[in-house]
Design a protein around this motif. Structure first.
Motif, PDB file in Angstrom:
ATOM      1  N   GLU A 281       0.869  -1.171   0.000  1.00  0.00           N
ATOM      2  CA  GLU A 281       0.000   0.000   0.000  1.00  0.00           C
ATOM      3  C   GLU A 281       0.909   1.225   0.000  1.00  0.00           C
ATOM      4  O   GLU A 281       1.565   1.507   1.005  1.00  0.00           O
ATOM      5  CB  GLU A 281      -0.909   0.006   1.227  1.00  0.00           C
ATOM      6  CG  GLU A 281      -1.925   1.143   1.222  1.00  0.00           C
ATOM      7  CD  GLU A 281      -2.865   1.039   2.417  1.00  0.00           C
ATOM      8  OE1 GLU A 281      -4.087   1.042   2.201  1.00  0.00           O
ATOM      9  OE2 GLU A 281      -2.365   0.958   3.558  1.00  0.00           O
ATOM     10  N   GLY A 282       0.974   1.926  -1.135  1.00  0.00           N
ATOM     11  CA  GLY A 282       1.912   3.046  -1.238  1.00  0.00           C
ATOM     12  C   GLY A 282       3.340   2.524  -1.258  1.00  0.00           C
ATOM     13  O   GLY A 282       3.707   1.684  -2.067  1.00  0.00           O
ATOM     14  N   TYR A 283       4.175   2.992  -0.299  1.00  0.00           N
ATOM     15  CA  TYR A 283       5.578   2.585  -0.263  1.00  0.00           C
ATOM     16  C   TYR A 283       5.850   1.490   0.762  1.00  0.00           C
ATOM     17  O   TYR A 283       6.988   1.103   0.981  1.00  0.00           O
ATOM     18  CB  TYR A 283       6.464   3.798   0.065  1.00  0.00           C
ATOM     19  CG  TYR A 283       6.450   4.848  -1.016  1.00  0.00           C
ATOM     20  CD1 TYR A 283       7.177   4.675  -2.185  1.00  0.00           C
ATOM     21  CD2 TYR A 283       5.681   5.995  -0.889  1.00  0.00           C
ATOM     22  CE1 TYR A 283       7.157   5.614  -3.188  1.00  0.00           C
ATOM     23  CE2 TYR A 283       5.650   6.956  -1.880  1.00  0.00           C
ATOM     24  CZ  TYR A 283       6.388   6.758  -3.022  1.00  0.00           C
ATOM     25  OH  TYR A 283       6.362   7.710  -4.015  1.00  0.00           O
ATOM     26  N   GLY A 284       4.824   1.005   1.447  1.00  0.00           N
ATOM     27  CA  GLY A 284       5.035   0.009   2.484  1.00  0.00           C
ATOM     28  C   GLY A 284       4.051  -1.135   2.400  1.00  0.00           C
ATOM     29  O   GLY A 284       3.201  -1.212   1.515  1.00  0.00           O
ATOM     30  N   ILE A 285       4.175  -2.078   3.357  1.00  0.00           N
ATOM     31  CA  ILE A 285       3.286  -3.223   3.428  1.00  0.00           C
ATOM     32  C   ILE A 285       1.956  -2.770   4.013  1.00  0.00           C
ATOM     33  O   ILE A 285       1.898  -2.157   5.084  1.00  0.00           O
ATOM     34  CB  ILE A 285       3.890  -4.339   4.304  1.00  0.00           C
ATOM     35  CG1 ILE A 285       5.241  -4.787   3.720  1.00  0.00           C
ATOM     36  CG2 ILE A 285       2.935  -5.514   4.407  1.00  0.00           C
ATOM     37  CD1 ILE A 285       5.151  -5.400   2.351  1.00  0.00           C
ATOM     38  N   GLY A 286       0.869  -3.061   3.329  1.00  0.00           N
ATOM     39  CA  GLY A 286      -0.454  -2.656   3.792  1.00  0.00           C
ATOM     40  C   GLY A 286      -1.174  -3.736   4.570  1.00  0.00           C
ATOM     41  O   GLY A 286      -2.165  -3.470   5.228  1.00  0.00           O
TER      42      GLY A 286
END
Length: 296
Positions: A281-286
């Motif tokens: 999610e975006g630049y990280g783990i969602g």
């Protein structure tokens, strides 16, 4: 062939020396009114004497052709996709600035180069088959392939007077994310229809955000009661640590984890196979997706 359909002999273009033209200009200009007249100097053609109306028609056609070429060039630069014109041997004849940027070379260096040298995957099936079909049957084709920078390119191939033309559209990261989401939705819909496989979407804190009907049926709990619960609470005590460890690896960006665990179903333990995979999610783990195999 004359108006009545009879074959007529093609008359060769008439020549006149420059000296003779000077001596009898009046007579020769009348002759030029009936067709082009080649003026020679020491036996070699130097120029052509042409009637004024014939010249005007020729000039007007030339201007229209030039204006059409200019209009075409301006239009190709205004569109927001790469545009390439190929001959029948797939060599580039024209391209706009965006296409030259996408292909990584200047326009001058690309003219005359085979598109297969820049996009070698076009030589592979099924792309090459579709390209050849455009040339053979004039049927347009659309497909996606990886470019030199390993990024996807949407290609639209269609007939062109000299061979064929391509539009090239680079797929942005947003497009890739949207495509990935669409593929995931299709996969989860297929799994839910399968009936013996359930899926659940988990938050980064390992609580259940969403489940499908198959998942709820396998664990024996209604979907609305599952949302918000800790997923580890669905498993027997002996399985909670292995499930938690697998979730921690996946949430940390690790590979897909698969393991056998015991579900708490109807007051008893039921061995089940589960798989876990993170989603971004975006630049990280969602969060993560859990796939649960039901009873045989």
């Amino acid at each position: 062939m004359d108006k009545e359909g009879r074959m007529t002999q093609v008359q060769p273009m008439q020549c006149v020396s420059s000296a003779e033209l000077t001596r009898n200009f009046g007579a020769w200009q009348d002759r030029a009114a009936r067709g082009p007249l080649v003026v020679t100097h020491h036996g070699r053609p130097r120029c052509v004497l042409l009637a004024a109306d014939a010249y005007a028609q020729f000039s007007r056609s030339d201007v229209q052709e030039s204006e059409s070429a200019v209009d075409h060039a301006l239009l190709s630069e205004r569109i927001d996709v790469g545009f390439v014109v190929l001959d029948k041997s797939l060599r580039m004849q024209e391209l706009n600035t965006l296409a030259s940027v996408m292909l990584g070379r200047s326009r001058d260096r690309l003219i005359g180069t085979s598109i297969l040298d820049l996009l070698p995957r076009l030589a592979e099936d099924p792309y090459h088959t579709q390209i050849r079909r455009v040339l053979r049957s004039a049927a347009p084709a659309r497909f996606s392939l990886l470019g030199q920078d390993e990024r996807s390119i949407h290609v639209h191939a269609f007939p062109w007077p000299t061979g064929m033309a391509l539009t090239l559209q680079s797929v942005s990261s947003e497009d890739e994310a949207e495509n990935e989401l669409a593929r995931a939705r299709a996969l989860f819909a297929a799994l839910e229809t399968h009936g013996n496989i359930g899926t659940a979407q988990l938050t980064v804190r390992a609580s259940i955000a969403e489940v499908d009907e198959s998942f709820a049926s396998i664990v024996g709990i209604a979907p609305d009661r599952l949302v918000g619960a800790r997923v580890t609470d669905l498993f027997a005590m002996a399985s909670r640590d292995p499930v938690s460890a697998a979730l921690e690896k996946v949430m940390g960006g690790g590979k897909v984890e698969a393991l056998d665990a015991c579900l708490l179903v109807d007051g008893g333990d039921r061995p089940r196979r589960i798989a876990l995979a993170s989603w971004k999610e975006g630049y990280g783990i969602g969060g993560a997706m859990m796939v649960l195999h039901g009873p045989a």
